[in-house]
Design a protein around this motif. Structure first.
Motif, PDB file in Angstrom:
ATOM      1  N   ALA A 193      -5.704  -1.365  -5.943  1.00 50.59           N
ATOM      2  CA  ALA A 193      -6.041  -1.302  -4.909  1.00 50.59           C
ATOM      3  C   ALA A 193      -6.344  -1.023  -4.903  1.00 50.59           C
ATOM      4  O   ALA A 193      -6.308  -2.641  -3.188  1.00 50.59           O
ATOM      5  CB  ALA A 193      -5.107  -0.090  -4.323  1.00 50.59           C
TER       6      ALA A 193
ATOM      7  N   MET B 168      -3.649   5.965   2.123  1.00 46.04           N
ATOM      8  CA  MET B 168      -4.571   6.028   0.893  1.00 46.04           C
ATOM      9  C   MET B 168      -5.544   6.894   0.735  1.00 46.04           C
ATOM     10  O   MET B 168      -5.779   6.508  -0.064  1.00 46.04           O
ATOM     11  CB  MET B 168      -4.460   4.461   0.746  1.00 46.04           C
TER      12      MET B 168
ATOM     13  N   CYS C 217      -4.610  10.415   0.294  1.00 49.32           N
ATOM     14  CA  CYS C 217      -4.325  10.093  -0.944  1.00 49.32           C
ATOM     15  C   CYS C 217      -5.261  10.305  -1.668  1.00 49.32           C
ATOM     16  O   CYS C 217      -4.842  11.064  -2.957  1.00 49.32           O
ATOM     17  CB  CYS C 217      -3.058   9.146  -1.335  1.00 49.32           C
TER      18      CYS C 217
ATOM     19  N   PHE D  89      -6.537  -0.960   0.095  1.00 53.89           N
ATOM     20  CA  PHE D  89      -6.640   0.507  -0.286  1.00 53.89           C
ATOM     21  C   PHE D  89      -7.952   0.612   1.531  1.00 53.89           C
ATOM     22  O   PHE D  89      -8.063   1.597   1.887  1.00 53.89           O
ATOM     23  CB  PHE D  89      -7.122   0.929  -1.260  1.00 53.89           C
TER      24      PHE D  89
ATOM     25  N   ASN E 102      -5.698   1.368   5.272  1.00 51.40           N
ATOM     26  CA  ASN E 102      -4.937   2.035   4.283  1.00 51.40           C
ATOM     27  C   ASN E 102      -5.605   3.573   4.812  1.00 51.40           C
ATOM     28  O   ASN E 102      -6.012   3.728   4.167  1.00 51.40           O
ATOM     29  CB  ASN E 102      -3.938   2.167   4.214  1.00 51.40           C
TER      30      ASN E 102
ATOM     31  N   LEU F 264       0.578   4.310  -2.851  1.00 50.28           N
ATOM     32  CA  LEU F 264       0.816   5.126  -1.846  1.00 50.28           C
ATOM     33  C   LEU F 264       1.623   6.147  -3.091  1.00 50.28           C
ATOM     34  O   LEU F 264       0.870   7.374  -3.762  1.00 50.28           O
ATOM     35  CB  LEU F 264       0.821   5.771  -0.623  1.00 50.28           C
TER      36      LEU F 264
ATOM     37  N   GLU G 152       1.057  -1.427  -0.088  1.00 50.91           N
ATOM     38  CA  GLU G 152       0.256   0.103   0.103  1.00 50.91           C
ATOM     39  C   GLU G 152       1.274   1.215   0.070  1.00 50.91           C
ATOM     40  O   GLU G 152       0.440   2.284  -0.960  1.00 50.91           O
ATOM     41  CB  GLU G 152      -0.953   0.051   1.304  1.00 50.91           C
TER      42      GLU G 152
END
Length: 783
Positions: free
Chosen positions: A267, A279, A282, A273, A276, A245, A241
DNA sequence: CTAGGGTTAG
């Protein structure tokens, strides 16, 4: 956990623990009380038996116990980082343990040695740490971990040079040490060295590839980051992950949104995904940069867990939409804020030209207990620069000194810029010269600063000294010459830029076209236009506006209009350029029609638009229109500047309203410019009004002693009133103060170099050659 | 035993 369990298994001390501490059983690592009892029993054991020559088995257990206790010491040190008093006893334990280990020869044990290292590092005892490491190497107890650990220690302390030295000395470099080195080099900006290690590293792990990708992203080499990702996939290394990212960040940076979306798909498929938070944070930024602000908002709304980063990303969504009040509301609604959250809002206000609010937010941020960081400093310093607020700027300079980041390249370039904008060149120079290492931005800042202060000789000197130049360096010198009306030099530097292989951009062209326009060099302008088409940037709104202006100033209104109407996106500035172009060419009616079209299209006019339209009115004697637009302007909340008054005075005076014009000039709060009085004087000449004319001439003389035109007009006025004596006296006065009329100027282009000739210049190096050539030509023509 | 890479702003 396991080490602690083993310590419990091996030694009796745990059994002696009072049963009243069950939480110590469940969390042995953080427990403080048992530690001393473990040590006590260990001391008893060592004192009881002969420690210097134990059997192999006994040695092993001693070493394990020793290592375990050291581990406990280190963990308590880490846990008590906020309470140093509590950890000092642990340090004493560790020191006595170290003494025991030395006496018993236990330091030769890899595990004991490693733990000793980590303990001293945790207690920030660099000298002891280094001594243990030296002993370790001498005793042959240094494993690759020991080296890795020390490399990391140096990196953490910011001593990349020592880290690199140790890395080069390592007998066996692990992939971990490669990862550490690559990361450190990338963070320092030494991309080249990092790439070299990347190719040397024999075994590449997921973190190693990730460090490389992250490093390229950090250095804004997004394409290279994606290249590493590609290589990683072709080596069949599966990204995790964190890798993805970084890859998404690279896609955002490179503008590859399609690729970013397929990475998101990847992901999702591997469910990397969901677990996290980073993630998802982001992802908010991805959708924001992609322009899907509503999707970005949706991602935020659907998050079950949010942290400061999520909230800050949301804040930026509002800022991107131009809703800075909404962004502020997000900031107030955030469960916790940090310096990045404040910094984001400050930077956005600064970018939108709202410098006062940026400074306001800065003091609110300090009140909120947040410590400004480097990017925050550079935003507020830019705000001070645009406000020319030297007091606040100096205060912030002091803050940066206190924080120890005044010589950071970002901060120092902002400081240089601030001092230059405040006309404190010597301060800017001092900062520049005291910088231990300067990057290209520092050089560019000072060059722009010299240009801003009309110090083109210094700018040129500095430009020639630069170790390397980028597009911004060329732009600052070219725009410097253009802004200081040295158009021939601007074009010469443009040709030098092309010769150096540097590709010009929109900023370059706006200066170059300005130079062409002012030199009335339609031919050069057309050549520049051709280059713009070749480079495929003719659609750019800035370039388009500069082209409109250039063609209009060169008198080619047809081309000017064609560019205007073919522009895919027109902003207020483009409209203004066209309106002004029409006005300057005497097409007042057309100019006014276009202005009405602009208002109908709902595009807000600014002070320059009104200046253009007032100029059109004044040059065509449209007094009523002028008065109406002068009022409209104030309805738009734009207060008239000196130049607007000059137009109004001009139109009033030309219409014969000399008294009204004079009254208007007297009411101006700020100082009227010489041109206003000159316009009035000129009209007095036409209408033969000696009384107002003399007052205007007096004012003009006060404001601008060297204004030649003023004397000429005054003398003409006296002549037209039949005051021949006054006329003659004015002429004498002119001669007495040795006024020279502005001379003529011409230029030719020879082998890409522009040669300028001025009528008053008698020292031109090619003067004699030129006259010789002229004579030759004359002879050829007449013979 | 011990351990490496990251997210927001510029």
């Amino acid at each position: 956990m396991r080490a602690a369990a083993r310590a419990k298994r091996l030694g009796p001390p745990r059994r002696r623990q009072p049963p009243a501490q069950p939480e110590a059983e469940s969390k042995p690592v953080k427990a403080h009380a048992p530690l001393s009892s473990v040590l006590k029993s260990f001391k008893v054991r060592l004192a009881g038996g002969p420690p210097l020559a134990p059997t192999a088995k006994a040695f092993k257990s001693y070493a394990e116990i020793c290592a375990s206790i050291l581990r406990l010491c280190r963990d308590t040190a880490a846990a008590a980082a906020s309470a140093p008093a509590a950890s000092s006893s642990d340090l004493r334990l560790a020191l006595s343990l170290h003494a025991y280990a030395l006496r018993s020869g236990l330091t030769a044990d890899v595990s004991v040695a490693s733990h000793l290292l980590t303990v001293y590092a945790a207690f920030a005892c660099a000298a002891d740490r280094d001594r243990v490491f030296g002993d370790c190497v001498a005793a042959g107890a240094a494993s690759s971990f020991t080296y890795d650990f020390m490399v990391r220690q140096y990196v953490k302390a910011g001593d990349v040079a020592s880290a690199r030295r140790l890395f080069d000395e390592m007998p066996e470099r692990s992939v971990v040490s490669y990862t550490t080195m690559v990361d450190a080099l990338m963070k320092r900006g030494s991309v080249r060295d990092a790439v070299e290690l990347y190719h040397q590293c024999p075994l590449r792990s997921v973190p190693f590839f990730t460090a490389m990708i992250a490093g390229f992203v950090r250095n804004e080499l997004h394409k290279d980051a994606l290249g590493v990702f590609h290589e990683m996939l072709s080596c069949s290394v599966s990204p995790n992950e964190i890798t993805l990212l970084c890859v998404i960040m690279a896609c955002i940076g490179a503008g590859g949104f399609d690729l970013a979306m397929s990475v998101v798909g990847l992901a999702m498929k591997s469910s990397l995904f969901e677990k996290n938070l980073g993630m998802r944070n982001c992802l908010i930024t991805l959708y924001l940069r992609k322009g899907d602000t509503s999707v970005a908002r949706k991602v935020f709304d659907e998050m079950e867990v949010r942290d400061v980063v999520s909230w800050t990303a949301l804040l930026d969504v509002y800022a991107e939409l131009g809703d800075l009040d909404g962004a502020r509301q997000v900031l107030d609604a955030m469960p916790e804020r940090n310096e990045v959250s404040w910094g984001t809002l400050i930077a956005r206000h600064e970018q939108k030209g709202n410098a006062e609010e940026a400074l306001n937010l800065y003091s609110q941020m300090l009140d909120d207990g947040c410590t400004p960081n480097i990017s925050c400093f550079s935003s507020v310093l830019s705000a001070c620069a645009s406000l020319q607020d030297l007091r606040t700027g100096t205060r912030i300079h002091v803050h940066t000194l206190k924080m120890g980041c005044s010589s950071n390249v970002f901060v120092s370039s902002a400081l240089i810029d601030m001092y230059c904008k405040c006309k404190k060149l010597s301060d800017a120079q001092r900062i520049f010269h005291s910088l231990p290492q300067k990057n290209i931005v520092c050089w560019n800042s000072l060059i722009s600063g010299y240009s801003y202060n009309a110090k083109m000789v210094e700018a040129d000197e500095l430009f020639k000294k630069m170790p390397s130049r980028n597009a911004a360096s060329w732009n600052s010198i070219i725009s410097g010459y253009a802004q200081n009306r040295q158009f021939v030099d601007a074009l010469n530097f443009f040709h030098a830029m092309l010769a150096s292989g540097q590709i010009p951009g929109e900023i370059t062209f706006s200066s170059v076209l300005l130079a062409c326009a002012n030199l009335c060099s339609l031919q050069m302008g057309k050549m520049t236009h051709a280059k713009i088409i070749n480079l495929g940037i003719k659609e750019n709104v800035f370039v388009g506006t500069a082209l409109i202006d250039m063609y209009a100033k060169s008198g080619d209104l047809e081309s000017s209009k064609r560019i205007f109407y073919e522009m895919p996106k027109r902003n207020g500035i483009a409209w203004t350029a066209m309106i002004q172009g029409l006005a300057e060419n005497g097409l007042a009616k057309e100019s006014i029609m276009l202005f009405e079209d602009m208002m109908a299209a709902g595009i807000a006019p600014n002070e320059y638009t009104f200046l253009a339209i007032l100029f059109a009115c004044s040059h065509s004697g449209l007094l009523e229109h002028a008065i109406r637009y002068f009022e409209t302007m104030q309805e738009y909340g734009i207060s008239p500047k000196v130049k607007h008054y000059t137009c109004m005075v001009d139109v009033l005076a030309r219409a014969g309203c000399l008294t009204e014009a004079e009254d208007l000039l007297m009411t101006i709060q700020s100082k009227a410019e010489a041109n206003s009085w000159a316009a009035l004087l000129s009209a007095c000449n036409i209408y033969r009004n000696k009384e107002i004319g003399e007052r205007a001439a007096k004012r003009l003389h006060e404001l601008d002693k060297d204004n030649t035109a003023g004397y000429v007009v005054l003398s003409n006025m006296y002549a037209s009133c039949g005051k021949w004596k006054d006329a003659a006296e004015t002429r004498v006065l002119m001669k007495g103060i040795n006024l020279k009329k502005d001379g003529g100027c011409s230029w030719v282009q020879i082998r890409g170099q522009y040669q300028a000739f001025f009528s008053w210049d008698t020292k031109h190096p090619l003067l004699l050659d030129t006259y010789e050539m002229l004579d030759l030509l004359k002879w050829e023509l007449t013979a």
